[in-house]
Scaffold this motif. Sequence first.
Motif, short mmCIF file in Angstrom:
data_model
loop_
_atom_site.label_atom_id
_atom_site.label_comp_id
_atom_site.label_asym_id
_atom_site.label_seq_id
_atom_site.Cartn_x
_atom_site.Cartn_y
_atom_site.Cartn_z
N TRP A 111 0.83 -1.21 0.00
CA TRP A 111 0.00 0.00 0.00
C TRP A 111 0.86 1.26 0.00
O TRP A 111 0.55 2.24 -0.68
CB TRP A 111 -0.94 0.00 1.20
CG TRP A 111 -2.05 -1.01 1.14
CD1 TRP A 111 -2.39 -1.80 0.08
CD2 TRP A 111 -2.94 -1.35 2.19
NE1 TRP A 111 -3.45 -2.60 0.41
CE2 TRP A 111 -3.81 -2.35 1.69
CE3 TRP A 111 -3.08 -0.93 3.49
CZ2 TRP A 111 -4.81 -2.91 2.47
CZ3 TRP A 111 -4.09 -1.49 4.27
CH2 TRP A 111 -4.94 -2.46 3.76
N ALA A 112 1.95 1.25 0.77
CA ALA A 112 2.86 2.41 0.77
C ALA A 112 3.53 2.55 -0.60
O ALA A 112 3.66 3.66 -1.13
CB ALA A 112 3.91 2.25 1.86
N GLN A 113 3.94 1.44 -1.17
CA GLN A 113 4.59 1.46 -2.48
C GLN A 113 3.64 2.00 -3.55
O GLN A 113 4.07 2.67 -4.48
CB GLN A 113 5.05 0.05 -2.84
CG GLN A 113 5.89 -0.04 -4.08
CD GLN A 113 6.39 -1.45 -4.34
OE1 GLN A 113 6.10 -2.38 -3.59
NE2 GLN A 113 7.13 -1.62 -5.40
N LEU A 114 2.35 1.73 -3.40
CA LEU A 114 1.36 2.22 -4.34
C LEU A 114 0.90 3.65 -4.03
O LEU A 114 0.11 4.22 -4.77
CB LEU A 114 0.13 1.29 -4.34
CG LEU A 114 0.37 -0.09 -4.93
CD1 LEU A 114 -0.85 -0.98 -4.71
CD2 LEU A 114 0.72 0.00 -6.40
N GLY A 115 1.39 4.21 -2.92
CA GLY A 115 1.03 5.58 -2.56
C GLY A 115 -0.27 5.69 -1.80
O GLY A 115 -0.81 6.78 -1.64
N ILE A 116 -0.79 4.59 -1.28
CA ILE A 116 -2.04 4.62 -0.53
C ILE A 116 -1.85 5.27 0.83
O ILE A 116 -2.75 5.90 1.37
CB ILE A 116 -2.62 3.19 -0.40
CG1 ILE A 116 -3.01 2.66 -1.78
CG2 ILE A 116 -3.81 3.15 0.55
CD1 ILE A 116 -3.41 1.20 -1.81
N HIS A 117 -0.65 5.13 1.40
CA HIS A 117 -0.36 5.77 2.69
C HIS A 117 1.12 6.15 2.77
O HIS A 117 1.93 5.70 1.96
CB HIS A 117 -0.75 4.86 3.87
CG HIS A 117 0.18 3.71 4.08
ND1 HIS A 117 1.33 3.83 4.84
CD2 HIS A 117 0.13 2.42 3.67
CE1 HIS A 117 1.95 2.66 4.86
NE2 HIS A 117 1.24 1.78 4.16
N GLU A 118 1.41 6.98 3.74
CA GLU A 118 2.80 7.38 4.02
C GLU A 118 3.13 7.14 5.49
O GLU A 118 3.96 7.83 6.07
CB GLU A 118 3.01 8.85 3.67
CG GLU A 118 2.90 9.12 2.19
CD GLU A 118 3.20 10.56 1.83
OE1 GLU A 118 2.95 11.47 2.67
OE2 GLU A 118 3.70 10.80 0.72
N LYS A 119 2.51 6.16 6.08
CA LYS A 119 2.71 5.84 7.49
C LYS A 119 3.99 5.01 7.64
O LYS A 119 4.30 4.20 6.77
CB LYS A 119 1.52 5.04 8.03
CG LYS A 119 0.20 5.81 7.94
CD LYS A 119 -0.97 4.94 8.36
CE LYS A 119 -2.28 5.68 8.19
NZ LYS A 119 -3.42 4.90 8.70
N PRO A 120 4.73 5.21 8.73
CA PRO A 120 5.94 4.41 8.93
C PRO A 120 5.63 2.92 9.13
O PRO A 120 4.62 2.57 9.72
CB PRO A 120 6.59 5.00 10.18
CG PRO A 120 5.62 5.96 10.75
CD PRO A 120 4.52 6.19 9.79
N ILE A 121 6.54 2.09 8.62
CA ILE A 121 6.39 0.64 8.70
C ILE A 121 7.62 0.09 9.41
O ILE A 121 8.74 0.17 8.88
CB ILE A 121 6.27 0.01 7.30
CG1 ILE A 121 5.08 0.62 6.54
CG2 ILE A 121 6.15 -1.51 7.40
CD1 ILE A 121 5.09 0.31 5.06
#
Length: 164
Positions: A75-85
């Motif tokens: 989801w982060a890679q797709l730009g759905i979120h920018e939350k830390p993982i």
Amino acid sequence: MGNVSNTVHSREGHVIGVIPKPLSRKEVTGNAIGDVIEVNGMHERKAEMFRLSDAFITLPGGFGTLEEFFEVITWAQLGIHEKPIGLLNVDGFYDPLLHFIDLAVAEGFISIEARRLIISSPTAEKLLLEMEGYIPKYNAGFLWTDTVADSSLADQQACTEITS
């Protein structure tokens, strides 16, 4: 998750559990601690946990843990979120996984930028410090226009390609 919930609760932290109704029987979940949100299925569970989360930390675990870890990375890679993982790499538990991910980078399957989405540390204290300083730097090239709804995030999102 029971140990984590018990520890957080014993230190007066706020615990929220999200569980699909079929798994909510007492013999499956034990005694509820904190708030419990019952949902209809696993997709709805993940969408609700995503909505409630400011960040994601993966502890050592099995297939379900790995699936959720890779989904939030995707989801982060797709730009759905920018939350830390975060990946809590206790006693090197995730060293083989991180090696595999680095191999996928070397072979060109994962970009270096996407690899940097994962914050890994052997201690919770260090991991939290690194996550607090996280600044999103990954640009997926997409703009996701919808927000998380009641079911699967992947099924609910509408995507518009950014053109320059």
